[in-house]
Design an enzyme around this catalytic site. Structure first.
Site, PDB file in Angstrom:
ATOM      1  N   LEU A 252      53.794  15.381 -31.460  1.00  0.00           N
ATOM      2  CA  LEU A 252      55.037  14.627 -32.198  1.00  0.00           C
ATOM      3  C   LEU A 252      55.827  15.715 -32.520  1.00  0.00           C
ATOM      4  CD1 LEU A 252      55.512  12.298 -34.370  1.00  0.00           C
ATOM      5  CD2 LEU A 252      54.535  12.934 -35.598  1.00  0.00           C
ATOM      6  N   GLU A 285      46.396  12.082 -22.654  1.00  0.00           N
ATOM      7  CA  GLU A 285      44.958  11.262 -22.950  1.00  0.00           C
ATOM      8  C   GLU A 285      46.776  10.274 -23.404  1.00  0.00           C
ATOM      9  OE1 GLU A 285      42.329  10.154 -26.376  1.00  0.00           O
ATOM     10  OE2 GLU A 285      42.828  12.296 -25.631  1.00  0.00           O
TER      11      GLU A 285
END
Length: 470
Positions: A252, A285
């Protein structure tokens, strides 16, 4: 957390006879419509609704099955998140609160489910800007610097006039450290709000590491300050018999710093560690579509400069220059030689699946766009590969097909499984259905090929822009 009742409505006289009638059930209000989340860097920005407002993935998901808040009239919730200490403060205002048949939503509990203990009262929140002005610097002081590069993009305009040097660094730390774990706990709300499907990781697991990308500004006095720009959480998986593979679970960059290359720097830093420590490979992921796009751009850039791969790429290009694409050409385009796949994994830590994603882009960027015959052959080969992928999957279904049929249950369409036998006679109606489905399948295949070509071209352009900046 502050709750302000605008009030002003008179209290009903209990002695007066109440009229009996039917009232409307409270329709509620969607969380997305009444909640705003702002990222602020100082006290002056708190309360200023022109401050930087983020666009969360979906706030409704935190408020029941229907995503609505009940029992309030004129509800407005402003959340202020500090990018200095990553504490938060919630200001809640409403005209009135009453049970309209759906109860009254417990806003304090609902917001704590998102922001946890990082949500504090206004006085403490305002004081945190000065009290914890150096908290990021303190937490990251013991971290290992993986990369350090000159300040990027427009960030130079924010540098203080007394600053002597500014750089962007990527700092690697273990989440098992208590100060690091506490900082991550304050970052969890941003993960929940900005990462689709995001959820907290287990900071008690020693295999978790976190990479922070920060702006470091050193003053002329010799002191320095650190601003957090983003982070990536990486898990070290055991790989039999004696290796490790890195899996990037969360990445992020704060919204106001996105589009400036910091996400790329985080990914390249993880890859640098993977190569230097000779792990097995790097995986992701459930990456978002954009993250997968960025990852493919970065890996393609690395592969383009990988000398052992150039012979295989040149062989594929030479085949495309032939008059008509042959089976040999299609095979070359469908993937690199198996031996090369293993070499790339060993040297660049790019796994087989990701290498295959990059292969067609590698060929495309080496083609001459003015060579129409070569470009047409390339598209034909991509089409053959897409069709082969689809048809191979169909053959695995042993003749089973999904058939769309109308229904009476309020849905647009229902699906049933249809299986035909090889020696089964096909009547006119089924023959017509098969013909229609064949045409539909052909249209869908063409759309897939067009999308694949569009993706290849977009990645190639991005790779070229990366290459020019180096």
């Amino acid at each position: 957390m502050a709750l302000k009742h605008k009030g002003g409505e008179p209290v009903p006289d209990a002695k007066k006879r109440k009229r009996v009638g039917f009232t409307k059930i409270d329709p509620g209000i969607e969380a997305n419509e009444c909640i705003k989340v702002f990222l602020v860097k100082n006290q002056d920005e708190v309360g200023d609704r022109s401050s930087f407002c983020i666009d969360p993935v979906d706030l409704n998901q935190f408020f029941g099955e229907d995503g609505k808040i009940y029992g309030y009239k004129g509800l407005k919730i402003d959340i202020w998140l500090s990018i200095v200490s990553f504490h938060g403060y919630a200001e809640i205002t409403f005209e009135s609160a009453s049970d309209g048949g759906k109860g009254i939503t417990d806003l304090k509990t609902a917001l704590q489910n998102i922001f946890g203990e990082s949500l504090i009262e206004k006085t403490d929140f305002l004081e945190s800007f000065s009290r914890e002005s150096q908290c990021i610097r303190t937490v990251l002081s013991d971290g290992a610097v993986v990369r350090s590069v000159p300040l990027m993009g427009d960030e130079t305009s924010e540098t203080h006039v007394d600053a002597e040097v500014s750089a962007v660094e990527v700092i690697r730390m273990n989440l098992l450290s208590m100060p690091v774990g506490l900082l991550y706990s304050r970052l969890i709300p941003l993960v929940l709000l900005l990462v689709e499907g995001g959820s907290p990781i287990d900071i008690a697991d020693p295999r978790w590491e976190i990479y922070f990308v920060v702006k470091k500004t050193r003053e002329k006095s010799g002191d320095y300050s650190i601003k957090l720009l983003g982070f990536a959480a990486v898990y070290q998986f055991y790989h039999y018999p004696d290796s490790t593979r890195l899996r990037i679970s969360q990445i992020l960059v704060l919204p106001q710093y996105q589009g400036k290359g910091y996400g790329r720097l985080l990914l390249e830093s993880v890859n640098f560690v993977a190569v230097s420590e000779n792990v097995y490979d790097v995986t992701f992921e459930e990456p978002s579509e954009y993250l997968q796009h960025l990852r493919t751009c970065i890996d393609t850039l690395h592969l383009l400069s990988f000398e052992p791969l150039k012979l295989a790429i040149n062989s594929a290009i030479s085949s495309l220059k032939e008059g008509n694409p042959s089976k040999k050409t299609s095979k070359l385009l469908s993937g690199p030689p198996p031996r090369m796949t293993e070499i790339v994994r060993q040297k660049l830590k790019i796994n087989k699946k990701q290498f295959l994603r990059c292969w067609e882009v590698l060929i495309y960027v080496n083609l001459d766009p003015k060579d129409k015959k070569c470009m047409d052959n390339f598209k034909t080969s991509v089409s053959d590969r897409v069709r082969s992928d689809i048809l191979d999957k169909d053959s695995e279904n042993n003749g089973k097909r999904l058939i769309e049929v109308p229904n009476d249950y309020g849905h647009d369409m229902t699906f049933v499984v249809f299986q035909s036998n090889a020696d089964e006679e096909v009547d006119d109606q089924n023959g017509s259905l098969a013909s229609d489905q064949s045409r539909t399948q052909e249209e869908q295949l063409n759309q897939l090929v067009d999308k694949q070509m569009k993706d290849i071209i977009e990645i190639a352009k991005k790779v070229s822009s990366f290459d020019n900046k180096q």
